[in-house]
Design a protein around this motif. Structure first.
Motif, PDB file in Angstrom:
ATOM      1  N   GLY A 104       0.793  -1.214   0.000  1.00  0.00           N
ATOM      2  CA  GLY A 104       0.000   0.000   0.000  1.00  0.00           C
ATOM      3  C   GLY A 104       0.830   1.271   0.000  1.00  0.00           C
ATOM      4  O   GLY A 104       0.275   2.371   0.060  1.00  0.00           O
ATOM      5  N   GLU A 105       2.157   1.142  -0.079  1.00  0.00           N
ATOM      6  CA  GLU A 105       3.023   2.318  -0.087  1.00  0.00           C
ATOM      7  C   GLU A 105       2.711   3.193  -1.298  1.00  0.00           C
ATOM      8  O   GLU A 105       2.617   2.716  -2.422  1.00  0.00           O
ATOM      9  CB  GLU A 105       4.492   1.899  -0.124  1.00  0.00           C
ATOM     10  CG  GLU A 105       5.455   3.078  -0.184  1.00  0.00           C
ATOM     11  CD  GLU A 105       6.878   2.645  -0.520  1.00  0.00           C
ATOM     12  OE1 GLU A 105       7.766   3.503  -0.515  1.00  0.00           O
ATOM     13  OE2 GLU A 105       7.072   1.443  -0.794  1.00  0.00           O
ATOM     14  N   LYS A 106       2.558   4.502  -1.055  1.00  0.00           N
ATOM     15  CA  LYS A 106       2.265   5.428  -2.123  1.00  0.00           C
ATOM     16  C   LYS A 106       3.556   5.894  -2.792  1.00  0.00           C
ATOM     17  O   LYS A 106       4.576   6.081  -2.139  1.00  0.00           O
ATOM     18  CB  LYS A 106       1.506   6.642  -1.588  1.00  0.00           C
ATOM     19  CG  LYS A 106       0.185   6.303  -0.918  1.00  0.00           C
ATOM     20  CD  LYS A 106      -0.801   5.701  -1.912  1.00  0.00           C
ATOM     21  CE  LYS A 106      -2.154   5.441  -1.243  1.00  0.00           C
ATOM     22  NZ  LYS A 106      -3.114   4.817  -2.190  1.00  0.00           N
ATOM     23  N   TYR A 107       3.476   6.077  -4.104  1.00  0.00           N
ATOM     24  CA  TYR A 107       4.612   6.623  -4.845  1.00  0.00           C
ATOM     25  C   TYR A 107       4.079   7.329  -6.079  1.00  0.00           C
ATOM     26  O   TYR A 107       2.887   7.220  -6.427  1.00  0.00           O
ATOM     27  CB  TYR A 107       5.601   5.519  -5.241  1.00  0.00           C
ATOM     28  CG  TYR A 107       5.071   4.518  -6.241  1.00  0.00           C
ATOM     29  CD1 TYR A 107       5.326   4.665  -7.603  1.00  0.00           C
ATOM     30  CD2 TYR A 107       4.324   3.424  -5.824  1.00  0.00           C
ATOM     31  CE1 TYR A 107       4.851   3.736  -8.524  1.00  0.00           C
ATOM     32  CE2 TYR A 107       3.838   2.498  -6.740  1.00  0.00           C
ATOM     33  CZ  TYR A 107       4.106   2.660  -8.078  1.00  0.00           C
ATOM     34  OH  TYR A 107       3.626   1.752  -8.987  1.00  0.00           O
ATOM     35  N   LEU A 108       4.953   8.077  -6.741  1.00  0.00           N
ATOM     36  CA  LEU A 108       4.581   8.817  -7.938  1.00  0.00           C
ATOM     37  C   LEU A 108       5.265   8.228  -9.161  1.00  0.00           C
ATOM     38  O   LEU A 108       6.394   7.747  -9.079  1.00  0.00           O
ATOM     39  CB  LEU A 108       4.997  10.289  -7.817  1.00  0.00           C
ATOM     40  CG  LEU A 108       4.532  11.066  -6.595  1.00  0.00           C
ATOM     41  CD1 LEU A 108       5.167  12.451  -6.595  1.00  0.00           C
ATOM     42  CD2 LEU A 108       3.005  11.159  -6.553  1.00  0.00           C
ATOM     43  N   LEU A 109       4.587   8.269 -10.287  1.00  0.00           N
ATOM     44  CA  LEU A 109       5.209   8.046 -11.584  1.00  0.00           C
ATOM     45  C   LEU A 109       5.208   9.384 -12.310  1.00  0.00           C
ATOM     46  O   LEU A 109       4.166  10.039 -12.409  1.00  0.00           O
ATOM     47  CB  LEU A 109       4.441   7.010 -12.400  1.00  0.00           C
ATOM     48  CG  LEU A 109       4.678   5.532 -12.043  1.00  0.00           C
ATOM     49  CD1 LEU A 109       3.850   4.642 -12.965  1.00  0.00           C
ATOM     50  CD2 LEU A 109       6.162   5.167 -12.141  1.00  0.00           C
ATOM     51  N   ALA A 110       6.375   9.790 -12.782  1.00  0.00           N
ATOM     52  CA  ALA A 110       6.515  11.101 -13.427  1.00  0.00           C
ATOM     53  C   ALA A 110       7.164  10.943 -14.788  1.00  0.00           C
ATOM     54  O   ALA A 110       8.164  10.221 -14.938  1.00  0.00           O
ATOM     55  CB  ALA A 110       7.344  12.033 -12.552  1.00  0.00           C
ATOM     56  N   SER A 111       6.607  11.629 -15.787  1.00  0.00           N
ATOM     57  CA  SER A 111       7.130  11.606 -17.157  1.00  0.00           C
ATOM     58  C   SER A 111       7.194  13.033 -17.682  1.00  0.00           C
ATOM     59  O   SER A 111       6.328  13.854 -17.374  1.00  0.00           O
ATOM     60  CB  SER A 111       6.220  10.789 -18.083  1.00  0.00           C
ATOM     61  OG  SER A 111       6.085   9.449 -17.616  1.00  0.00           O
ATOM     62  N   PRO A 112       8.208  13.345 -18.490  1.00  0.00           N
ATOM     63  CA  PRO A 112       8.296  14.687 -19.072  1.00  0.00           C
ATOM     64  C   PRO A 112       7.088  14.965 -19.976  1.00  0.00           C
ATOM     65  O   PRO A 112       6.738  14.135 -20.808  1.00  0.00           O
ATOM     66  CB  PRO A 112       9.592  14.651 -19.884  1.00  0.00           C
ATOM     67  CG  PRO A 112      10.365  13.511 -19.318  1.00  0.00           C
ATOM     68  CD  PRO A 112       9.361  12.513 -18.880  1.00  0.00           C
ATOM     69  N   ARG A 113       6.469  16.109 -19.774  1.00  0.00           N
ATOM     70  CA  ARG A 113       5.334  16.489 -20.604  1.00  0.00           C
ATOM     71  C   ARG A 113       5.811  16.899 -21.983  1.00  0.00           C
ATOM     72  O   ARG A 113       6.812  17.578 -22.122  1.00  0.00           O
ATOM     73  CB  ARG A 113       4.569  17.643 -19.948  1.00  0.00           C
ATOM     74  CG  ARG A 113       3.209  17.903 -20.567  1.00  0.00           C
ATOM     75  CD  ARG A 113       2.431  18.955 -19.783  1.00  0.00           C
ATOM     76  NE  ARG A 113       3.058  20.257 -19.907  1.00  0.00           N
ATOM     77  CZ  ARG A 113       3.472  20.996 -18.895  1.00  0.00           C
ATOM     78  NH1 ARG A 113       3.386  20.523 -17.664  1.00  0.00           N
ATOM     79  NH2 ARG A 113       4.010  22.176 -19.092  1.00  0.00           N
ATOM     80  N   ARG A 114       5.079  16.538 -23.016  1.00  0.00           N
ATOM     81  CA  ARG A 114       5.461  16.861 -24.385  1.00  0.00           C
ATOM     82  C   ARG A 114       4.713  18.082 -24.930  1.00  0.00           C
ATOM     83  O   ARG A 114       5.177  18.730 -25.869  1.00  0.00           O
ATOM     84  CB  ARG A 114       5.214  15.662 -25.308  1.00  0.00           C
ATOM     85  CG  ARG A 114       6.179  14.520 -25.034  1.00  0.00           C
ATOM     86  CD  ARG A 114       6.144  13.501 -26.141  1.00  0.00           C
ATOM     87  NE  ARG A 114       7.157  12.454 -25.940  1.00  0.00           N
ATOM     88  CZ  ARG A 114       8.425  12.561 -26.300  1.00  0.00           C
ATOM     89  NH1 ARG A 114       8.831  13.675 -26.898  1.00  0.00           N
ATOM     90  NH2 ARG A 114       9.271  11.593 -26.089  1.00  0.00           N
ATOM     91  N   ALA A 115       3.557  18.395 -24.418  1.00  0.00           N
ATOM     92  CA  ALA A 115       2.797  19.539 -24.944  1.00  0.00           C
ATOM     93  C   ALA A 115       2.016  20.187 -23.816  1.00  0.00           C
ATOM     94  O   ALA A 115       1.848  19.622 -22.755  1.00  0.00           O
ATOM     95  CB  ALA A 115       1.855  19.091 -26.044  1.00  0.00           C
TER      96      ALA A 115
END
Length: 211
Positions: A200-211
């Motif tokens: 149940g550990e929370k984490y983020l997935l982050a990706s560079p925005r393209r537009a």
């Protein structure tokens, strides 16, 4: 590019500033790199030269060479963003703060110079090929605290994932994790929150925005 750069040109490329890609060399060397599409001359004074995305790819194309150069780079004090978990985490000293601020300003300048419209609100090609370092720099520049070597200690950790354009950001404090999400979104990243199925550990997935 039909021919590889010469040894002298390769040394100029390897010595480029880590984030901005600013180059130092003779006018002949710089002009040759421009002709090959590996560098460009900034139109504004002082008309410095910088690596193009192709130039960055040439510099990053030899992992073994990078690994051999890494100890020397650390000894020379080359800046590296704190991704969390380092044995000697950065303290809030004024020297480190200046380094981080300078690196972030350099990254924004790189965005402005390489973006089609000069905007600085979207990640550039360098960030897309250095996801972990880029996300960590955005967090550290905003004042977030990187984790130390204690696996259960406070602070953020940025790690690569199996997804080609995403990093995972973990922070045991839920409020701090939400702040990390807001910082990355403000820096031009797409962010989504997730939970580990077993813990149940929370984490983020982050990706560079393209537009």
């Amino acid at each position: 590019m039909s021919r590889p750069p010469t040894a002298a040109q390769r040394r100029v490329i390897d010595a480029a500033e880590p984030v901005t890609g600013r180059l130092r060399g003779t006018q002949a060397q710089l002009a040759a790199l421009v002709e090959r599409g590996l560098a460009f001359r900034h139109p504004r004074p002082p008309h410095d030269h910088f690596l193009t995305p192709a130039g960055h790819r040439v510099r990053d194309a030899e992992p073994a060479r990078e690994q051999q150069a890494a100890p020397a780079a650390r000894a020379e004090g080359v800046f590296a963003a704190r991704t969390g978990g380092e044995e000697e985490p950065a303290g809030p000293g004024s020297a480190r703060l200046r380094e981080v601020r300078g690196a972030w300003e350099g990254l924004l300048e790189l965005r402005r110079m390489t973006g089609r419209d000069g905007a600085v609100d979207r990640p550039c090609d360098w960030e897309r090929t250095h996801l972990v370092q880029a996300a960590a720099l955005a967090l550290e520049a905003a004042g977030h605290r990187p984790a130390g070597p204690d696996p259960d200690g406070p602070g953020y950790r940025v790690r690569a994932t199996a997804q080609p354009e995403a990093v995972a950001v973990r922070e045991p404090d839920p409020a701090a994790l939400r702040c990390c999400a807001a910082t990355l979104e403000g820096a031009g990243w797409q962010v989504s929150a997730h939970g580990e199925p077993r813990t149940g550990e929370k984490y983020l997935l982050a990706s560079p925005r393209r537009a």
